[in-house]
Scaffold this motif. Structure first.
Motif, PDB file in Angstrom:
ATOM      1  N   ALA A  43     -35.364 -14.405   7.144  1.00 41.68           N
ATOM      2  CA  ALA A  43     -36.819 -14.219   7.185  1.00 41.68           C
ATOM      3  C   ALA A  43     -37.433 -15.260   8.117  1.00 41.68           C
ATOM      4  N   PRO A  44     -37.349 -15.065   9.435  1.00 44.54           N
ATOM      5  CA  PRO A  44     -37.689 -16.121  10.395  1.00 44.54           C
ATOM      6  C   PRO A  44     -39.167 -16.445  10.532  1.00 44.54           C
ATOM      7  N   ASP A  45     -40.044 -15.768   9.787  1.00 50.47           N
ATOM      8  CA  ASP A  45     -41.465 -16.132   9.811  1.00 50.47           C
ATOM      9  C   ASP A  45     -41.930 -16.726   8.481  1.00 50.47           C
ATOM     10  N   ALA A  46     -41.029 -16.891   7.545  1.00 52.60           N
ATOM     11  CA  ALA A  46     -41.403 -17.452   6.240  1.00 52.60           C
ATOM     12  C   ALA A  46     -41.624 -18.959   6.355  1.00 52.60           C
ATOM     13  N   THR A  47     -42.377 -19.491   5.412  1.00 54.96           N
ATOM     14  CA  THR A  47     -42.632 -20.934   5.326  1.00 54.96           C
ATOM     15  C   THR A  47     -41.714 -21.546   4.282  1.00 54.96           C
TER      16      THR A  47
ATOM     17  N   ALA B 251     -28.875 -18.335  -0.463  1.00 57.97           N
ATOM     18  CA  ALA B 251     -29.894 -18.570   0.558  1.00 57.97           C
ATOM     19  C   ALA B 251     -30.222 -17.281   1.304  1.00 57.97           C
ATOM     20  N   GLY B 252     -29.179 -16.508   1.666  1.00 60.24           N
ATOM     21  CA  GLY B 252     -29.427 -15.235   2.326  1.00 60.24           C
ATOM     22  C   GLY B 252     -30.193 -14.265   1.439  1.00 60.24           C
ATOM     23  N   ALA B 253     -29.850 -14.237   0.151  1.00 58.66           N
ATOM     24  CA  ALA B 253     -30.565 -13.362  -0.776  1.00 58.66           C
ATOM     25  C   ALA B 253     -32.016 -13.799  -0.948  1.00 58.66           C
ATOM     26  N   ALA B 254     -32.262 -15.118  -0.928  1.00 57.34           N
ATOM     27  CA  ALA B 254     -33.635 -15.619  -1.002  1.00 57.34           C
ATOM     28  C   ALA B 254     -34.425 -15.176   0.221  1.00 57.34           C
ATOM     29  N   GLY B 255     -33.776 -15.202   1.401  1.00 55.66           N
ATOM     30  CA  GLY B 255     -34.436 -14.708   2.604  1.00 55.66           C
ATOM     31  C   GLY B 255     -34.759 -13.231   2.500  1.00 55.66           C
TER      32      GLY B 255
END
Length: 399
Positions: free
Chosen positions: A137-141, A287-291
């Motif tokens: 999710a490259p736009d998440a904070t 971490a991937g699942a969180a994304g």
């Protein structure tokens, strides 16, 4: 060939793209493909007493990782990129200069171990100018909160406090890198608190490595779980798999995982520098699942934490442990009635839209349908019009 098989083959081929740029580095066989690629430095699981902090990596992976095609990130990120979503990283910290996260880290802090920075990059890093490595999710904070001591050792009190603080500060998704054999009461309460605040907790179903004893490998049977906070009701429990589709031999046993995601031979950023590390473990799968949860929350902001988890589970690839599929989670229509809001593995009806690559086929089918309709209409007119003219367009029995 089934789509899951095609995607796995694509993933295996993509591992070759991990070759870092420096030509002087010593090549060695890749465990995933057998091809010669330059080995990235491994990220340590723990730092011993008196050990220095993890040094910046001087090697950069220029291509995308095997996990990107395995997760279908190119298609998924056309639909959502995590904008407007905050993912809390309760771990060893996230360094302020973590590559790909500039300007999107709240409470950035020194990360001596490097695990928190690495996990944060898997969740939300943007690809660099000279690298295709990207987060889900490259736009998440990212909201960085401590879950370990300075040496990277987690404790139930630190993790519980981090989960609660993340919930109070409005995190939409809370990632924890710890899989603790103790802390049932504290961590179950913390997960319940976060869920009540509208946050989904995502945690590993197994530790990344077994503890050592007297400087050697552990000689006692590995613990069978449960591990906390993953085992707490309401948490999404995630286990890892690698490019081969299986977990590596000797990996710590997972306790009742809900979901499986890429977690072995993962490439990500570390604290400082522009280089990359390689690491494995269920914490990286989490971490991937969180994304992926961040992508779902960005595209479907009205869903509850249980509904987000349920969507990830119901749209996953069928397997012994269902496998994460972010694109399906974003596009499939699933039932969300109150009786189905809990995150279970039950099969539910789903309606999938045509994939983007089937566009020409869909267009051809539509044109064929229109043509068939026109032909049928012309045939009907050929029968009706002559009869109408013979009757001078009057109904039967009239005139």
């Amino acid at each position: 060939m089934p789509s899951s098989t095609r995607r796995l083959l694509t993933a295996l081929a993509a591992v070759a793209a991990l070759a870092p740029a420096p030509a002087a580095a010593t090549p060695s066989p890749s465990p995933a493909t057998g091809r010669d690629v330059t080995v990235l430095p491994p990220l340590p699981v723990r730092l011993g007493e008196g050990k220095p902090c993890t040094a910046p990596s001087e090697r950069t992976a220029t291509g995308s990782t095997w996990a990107a095609p395995a997760l279908g990130l190119t298609r998924a990120q056309r639909l959502a990129r995590g904008a407007g979503v905050t993912v809390a990283v309760v771990d060893s910290g996230v360094a302020p200069d973590t590559p790909g996260l500039a300007g999107r880290i709240t409470d950035a802090r020194k990360d001596c171990l490097g695990h928190g920075s690495f996990a944060a990059s898997l969740i939300a890093a943007k690809p660099g100018k000279d690298s295709g490595v990207t987060g889900v999710a490259p736009d998440a904070t990212i909201l960085a909160l401590p879950g370990t001591d300075a040496q990277g050792v987690p404790s139930e009190n630190l993790v519980a406090a981090g989960i609660r603080s993340a919930a109070d500060r409005g995190a939409d998704v809370i990632y924890t890198g710890a899989a603790l054999p103790t802390g049932r009461v504290e961590l179950t309460s913390a997960v319940s608190y976060a869920t009540g605040k509208g946050a989904l907790v995502v945690a590993p179903a197994a530790p990344d490595a077994l503890p050592e004893r007297d400087g050697g490998l552990r000689d006692a049977p590995p613990p069978s779980g449960p591990y906390w906070p993953a085992a707490a009701p309401g948490a999404l429990s995630v286990v890892d798999f690698g490019p081969s589709g299986a977990r590596p031999s000797g990996a710590p046993p997972a306790y009742r995982p809900d979901l499986a995601a890429p977690g072995d031979a993962m490439v990500g950023s570390g604290p400082g520098g522009t280089g990359h590390y390689i690491a494995s473990g269920s914490s990286l799968a989490a971490a991937g699942a969180a994304g992926a949860a961040a992508l779902v929350r960005a595209r479907h902001p009205g869903l509850t934490p249980a509904q987000v988890a349920g969507r990830l589970l119901r749209t996953a690839y069928p397997a012994d442990v269902p496998r994460l599929d972010p694109y399906a989670a974003l596009t499939l229509s699933v039932a969300t009635g109150s009786e189905q809001d809990t995150a279970t593995l039950a099969e539910l009806p789903a309606q999938a839209p045509e994939p983007a690559e089937n566009g020409p086929r869909s267009t051809a089918l539509a044109v064929s349908g229109v043509c068939l309709t026109v032909v049928l209409l012309l045939g009907a007119m050929a029968v009706v019009v002559p009869r109408g003219r013979a009757r001078r367009w009057t109904p039967p029995g009239v005139g």
